[in-house]
Motif scaffolding. Structure first.
Motif, mmCIF file in Angstrom:
data_model
loop_
_atom_site.group_PDB
_atom_site.id
_atom_site.type_symbol
_atom_site.label_atom_id
_atom_site.label_comp_id
_atom_site.label_asym_id
_atom_site.label_seq_id
_atom_site.Cartn_x
_atom_site.Cartn_y
_atom_site.Cartn_z
ATOM 1 N N LEU B 168 0.981 -1.239 -0.051
ATOM 2 C CA LEU B 168 0.035 -0.074 -0.103
ATOM 3 C C LEU B 168 0.815 1.270 0.120
ATOM 4 O O LEU B 168 1.938 1.240 0.785
ATOM 5 N N PHE B 169 0.448 2.338 -0.788
ATOM 6 C CA PHE B 169 1.144 3.419 -0.754
ATOM 7 C C PHE B 169 0.372 4.645 -0.266
ATOM 8 O O PHE B 169 -0.523 4.733 -0.843
ATOM 9 N N TYR B 170 0.808 5.419 0.676
ATOM 10 C CA TYR B 170 -0.051 6.276 1.214
ATOM 11 C C TYR B 170 0.912 7.429 1.290
ATOM 12 O O TYR B 170 1.570 7.792 2.159
ATOM 13 N N LEU B 171 0.663 8.270 0.441
ATOM 14 C CA LEU B 171 1.611 9.291 -0.136
ATOM 15 C C LEU B 171 1.122 10.701 0.510
ATOM 16 O O LEU B 171 0.827 11.677 -0.118
ATOM 17 N N ALA B 172 1.656 10.886 1.771
ATOM 18 C CA ALA B 172 1.035 12.074 2.864
ATOM 19 C C ALA B 172 2.162 13.054 2.673
ATOM 20 O O ALA B 172 1.732 14.201 3.300
ATOM 21 N N MET B 241 -1.965 -1.030 -3.954
ATOM 22 C CA MET B 241 -3.105 0.212 -3.913
ATOM 23 C C MET B 241 -2.141 1.461 -3.654
ATOM 24 O O MET B 241 -1.224 1.600 -2.726
ATOM 25 N N ILE B 242 -2.520 2.564 -4.319
ATOM 26 C CA ILE B 242 -2.084 3.631 -4.047
ATOM 27 C C ILE B 242 -3.111 4.905 -3.838
ATOM 28 O O ILE B 242 -3.840 5.033 -4.541
ATOM 29 N N ILE B 243 -2.636 5.528 -2.697
ATOM 30 C CA ILE B 243 -3.477 6.573 -2.074
ATOM 31 C C ILE B 243 -2.651 8.035 -2.226
ATOM 32 O O ILE B 243 -1.552 7.971 -1.532
ATOM 33 N N SER B 244 -3.037 9.002 -2.960
ATOM 34 C CA SER B 244 -2.373 10.136 -2.830
ATOM 35 C C SER B 244 -3.025 11.293 -2.028
ATOM 36 O O SER B 244 -4.383 11.093 -1.744
ATOM 37 N N PHE B 245 -2.486 12.378 -1.646
ATOM 38 C CA PHE B 245 -3.178 13.501 -0.926
ATOM 39 C C PHE B 245 -3.251 14.519 -1.777
ATOM 40 O O PHE B 245 -2.072 15.093 -2.373
ATOM 41 N N LYS B 246 -4.003 15.565 -1.520
ATOM 42 C CA LYS B 246 -4.290 16.846 -2.169
ATOM 43 C C LYS B 246 -4.238 17.865 -1.425
ATOM 44 O O LYS B 246 -5.192 17.803 -0.508
ATOM 45 N N LEU B 247 -3.234 18.952 -0.964
ATOM 46 C CA LEU B 247 -3.475 19.758 -0.056
ATOM 47 C C LEU B 247 -3.805 21.362 -0.802
ATOM 48 O O LEU B 247 -3.139 21.592 -1.601
ATOM 49 N N GLU B 248 -4.770 21.728 -0.746
ATOM 50 C CA GLU B 248 -5.158 23.113 -1.154
ATOM 51 C C GLU B 248 -5.573 24.277 0.185
ATOM 52 O O GLU B 248 -5.629 23.732 0.972
ATOM 53 N N THR B 249 -5.446 25.464 -0.420
ATOM 54 C CA THR B 249 -5.810 26.466 0.567
ATOM 55 C C THR B 249 -7.146 27.000 0.028
ATOM 56 O O THR B 249 -7.990 27.608 0.895
ATOM 57 N N ASP B 250 -7.485 26.956 -1.048
ATOM 58 C CA ASP B 250 -8.813 27.651 -1.744
ATOM 59 C C ASP B 250 -9.826 26.366 -1.808
ATOM 60 O O ASP B 250 -9.751 25.490 -2.616
ATOM 61 N N PRO B 251 -10.777 26.544 -0.980
ATOM 62 C CA PRO B 251 -12.022 25.513 -0.718
ATOM 63 C C PRO B 251 -12.605 24.907 -2.206
ATOM 64 O O PRO B 251 -13.076 24.056 -2.598
ATOM 65 N N ILE B 329 -9.672 7.748 9.292
ATOM 66 C CA ILE B 329 -9.015 7.607 7.680
ATOM 67 C C ILE B 329 -8.686 6.185 7.744
ATOM 68 O O ILE B 329 -8.728 5.462 6.636
ATOM 69 N N VAL B 330 -7.550 5.908 8.649
ATOM 70 C CA VAL B 330 -6.803 4.534 8.386
ATOM 71 C C VAL B 330 -7.598 3.307 8.347
ATOM 72 O O VAL B 330 -7.290 2.446 7.393
ATOM 73 N N PRO B 331 -8.448 2.918 9.186
ATOM 74 C CA PRO B 331 -9.498 1.801 9.248
ATOM 75 C C PRO B 331 -10.368 1.863 7.689
ATOM 76 O O PRO B 331 -10.466 0.944 7.349
ATOM 77 N N GLU B 332 -10.735 3.171 7.185
ATOM 78 C CA GLU B 332 -11.316 3.077 6.102
ATOM 79 C C GLU B 332 -10.488 2.658 5.067
ATOM 80 O O GLU B 332 -11.008 2.085 4.165
ATOM 81 N N VAL B 333 -9.406 3.267 5.076
ATOM 82 C CA VAL B 333 -8.437 2.881 3.782
ATOM 83 C C VAL B 333 -7.952 1.496 4.062
ATOM 84 O O VAL B 333 -7.778 0.670 2.862
ATOM 85 N N ALA B 334 -8.063 0.919 5.019
ATOM 86 C CA ALA B 334 -7.480 -0.697 5.253
ATOM 87 C C ALA B 334 -8.661 -1.527 4.702
ATOM 88 O O ALA B 334 -8.227 -2.414 4.137
ATOM 89 N N GLN B 335 -9.819 -0.953 5.191
ATOM 90 C CA GLN B 335 -11.122 -1.796 4.529
ATOM 91 C C GLN B 335 -11.043 -1.737 2.993
ATOM 92 O O GLN B 335 -11.530 -2.670 2.291
ATOM 93 N N MET B 336 -10.792 -0.449 2.244
ATOM 94 C CA MET B 336 -10.792 -0.365 0.954
ATOM 95 C C MET B 336 -9.619 -1.358 0.436
ATOM 96 O O MET B 336 -9.625 -2.009 -0.716
ATOM 97 N N HIS B 337 -8.403 -1.501 1.059
ATOM 98 C CA HIS B 337 -7.454 -2.080 0.896
ATOM 99 C C HIS B 337 -7.728 -3.978 0.692
ATOM 100 O O HIS B 337 -7.255 -4.393 -0.175
ATOM 101 N N THR B 338 -8.384 -4.017 1.837
ATOM 102 C CA THR B 338 -9.030 -5.490 1.875
ATOM 103 C C THR B 338 -9.791 -5.629 0.503
ATOM 104 O O THR B 338 -9.586 -6.687 -0.063
ATOM 105 N N GLU B 339 -10.685 -4.721 0.021
ATOM 106 C CA GLU B 339 -11.569 -4.962 -1.236
ATOM 107 C C GLU B 339 -10.594 -5.124 -2.502
ATOM 108 O O GLU B 339 -10.726 -5.854 -3.282
#
Lengths: 351, 351
Positions: B168-172, B241-251, B329-339
């Motif tokens: 799993l890649f969790y790119l924070a 499984m690959i998860i990326s993050f997106k940080l913004e300041t403008d909603p 966040i992490v248990p949700e991600v782990a569940q998706m990873h199981t799928e």
């Protein structure tokens, strides 16, 4: 336009100055010397809502270590530091190579205890830390940006004026020479793709925002920070002893630049150091033009970080001093400070 | 030219990869899932002997906290982090607002002990820390520059290929979108005064060095970092499984940019967050186009920092979540990873 007219006052400045005022008053009454030690690097944010910034390399080791030796020499210390940089005392256990959790274990009763082999070292650090707290001789004030730093430096210098020659400025922070004027700062994160709307309204007349995209490149265009050391020496702290630092990477420039700074600002001492050797040698250049290297012996105090943290520290700095060079720097500085104070008294008697 | 051909290999890369290889092999044999968690900001040095650099805002809170919950969910974790950013477990005592020295005292026999009121919390953290050490489920690998990061990410992804869908890649990490190519990097500290010789030999044909003086201004001219996420998904880690993050300041940009990234790179999940609310809400945007906010309640977990550290944290973030959002966040991600793992198995059976 004057820097402080054009640059916004930090939100927590008044609160920090209030803390400093009480601290300085206590030590003025106790006739204790007060050192303002600055430490760590300042940031230059590229957006108001800051995602990217320019920084100056500094973990805060010089400042945090020096602060401990100033306290040991009887000074009270205002520690003006980059938020989350190294702090006096906790620095001994802050880095991942010396994690304090590794020093702990459970005893038979299930309580968390410190392993006996680390007791002695930790007791020494804890004693000094608690003494500083008990006597209220250490005030921690954080900054983040170069703007925070400049406002704080000016206000603290003014607050320290009643200390007269008992005040000392030990300017070890790595302060940016460049900044983004408020008028040329964008509000939001700069978008790397041209697909998204870019806020470019915040230019200053003919010039675009200080950070902006051109084609697919990011262009940053920074203005010089005004020479605050001149103002500190001449106006904000005319009676205090002032020591600045000069960090270079090119050995051929160091002495020349240190002398140049003394001639330009007419303060008391420049401590020069080179990025690669700063932990075991520094160059003292004094107001009388004298130059003197202070060097501590290099020993085998190699840290064992293999197998845990990828060993970057050892790679970057294979040699380690056998003693902390700040334990030699600070007593020298304190001695020079004594001379400055006596000289001030003689001059006052003459008038 | 390919990025890795044009950019120097980090000096300690081989050593780090050797550590990772042994770690991955152990957990592959034990059929344990392995998460590569990236954390903290990357730097972009402006000089080879680095005094100034560009940085991305990140203390490493998201990564360090998530790593603990991955460990708690049974994963082994490779923690690829910015040197000296927050680490799992020690993060609870790292910041000046929660200094571990404040939790200690001397007992009657003169030994250093932990004050009883802090025992329970510290015992809990220490238990988890020691469990991870005992079972060798946490590997700490540091980076500093964006170049270190990119080389490590590629090599670790290749090492993780035998894990197949269990990886799993969790790119924070907050990775720079821009960099200074080696060919346009100056050797020494950029001099702010024209009085000193400037090394301008290291330009690249028509273009000057990436950071240089013009008049009294500092001009920095950065190239875009190649889109490594594309390469990660398509080539380096095609089965993970690959998860990326997106940080913004403008909603108004967040959902659009998160969806854009998923369409562009075809990975599994983008977790979007806004600079000012990131501690209590994140947006999950999944490969099927679904969008879902995860929000934890805001409580009164205000930290008392007044009188000690100038109170900057409270000023910057007046609201505090009552629980750590990473614990959701992490248990949700782990569940998706199981799928993702089950789906991979079904697809393999079909072939």
């Amino acid at each position: 336009m004057d820097y402080f007219t054009a640059s916004p006052k930090p939100a927590n400045l008044d609160r920090q100055v209030t803390l400093a005022r009480a601290f300085i008053q206590q030590h003025a009454e106790q006739h204790r010397r007060v050192a303002l030690v600055t430490s760590g690097g300042t940031t230059v944010p590229l957006e108001n809502q800051t995602v990217r910034f320019i920084d100056n390399f500094s973990a805060g080791t010089r400042g945090a270590t020096s602060a401990e030796y100033f306290l040991q020499s009887g000074y009270a210390v205002i520690f003006l530091h980059r938020q989350f940089s190294l702090l006096p005392y906790s620095r001994h256990y802050s880095h991942s190579t010396n994690c304090f959790l590794d020093f702990m274990t459970h005893n038979d009763a299930g309580a968390v205890v410190i392993e006996s082999e680390y007791q002695q070292q930790m007791a020494k650090v804890l004693d000094q830390y608690r003494k500083a707290k008990r006597e209220n001789t250490l005030l921690l004030l954080p900054f983040v940006t170069v703007n925070d730093y400049l406002w704080l430096l000016r206000e603290l210098a003014i607050q320290m004026q009643p200390l007269e020659a008992n005040g000392l400025f030990y300017l070890a922070a790595a302060v940016s020479d460049f900044f983004v004027p408020a008028a040329r700062m964008v509000e939001h994160k700069i978008q790397s793709s041209e697909d998204y709307h870019q806020d470019v309204t915040n230019g200053d007349g003919d010039r675009p925002p200080a950070a902006h995209m051109e084609d697919k490149r990011l262009i940053i265009d920074l203005d010089p920070v005004p020479k605050f050391l001149k103002q500190l020496v001449d106006t904000w702290a005319p009676r205090s002893m002032i020591i600045s630092f000069k960090l270079e990477t090119d050995p051929s420039l160091l002495a020349k630049k240190a002398k140049g700074a003394l001639q330009k600002y007419s303060h008391h001492l420049v401590i020069g150091n080179l990025l690669n050797t700063r932990k075991w040698e520094v160059l003292f250049v004094a107001a009388d033009g004298s130059e003197r290297w202070i060097r501590v012996p290099l020993g085998r105090r190699t840290r064992s970080v293999t197998g845990k943290d990828g060993d970057t520290i050892e790679n970057a700095e294979p040699r380690e001093p056998s003693i902390e060079i700040e334990s030699w720097i600070v007593p020298e500085v304190a001695q020079m400070h004594t001379e400055v104070i006596s000289k001030g008294k003689v001059e006052m008697q003459r008038h």
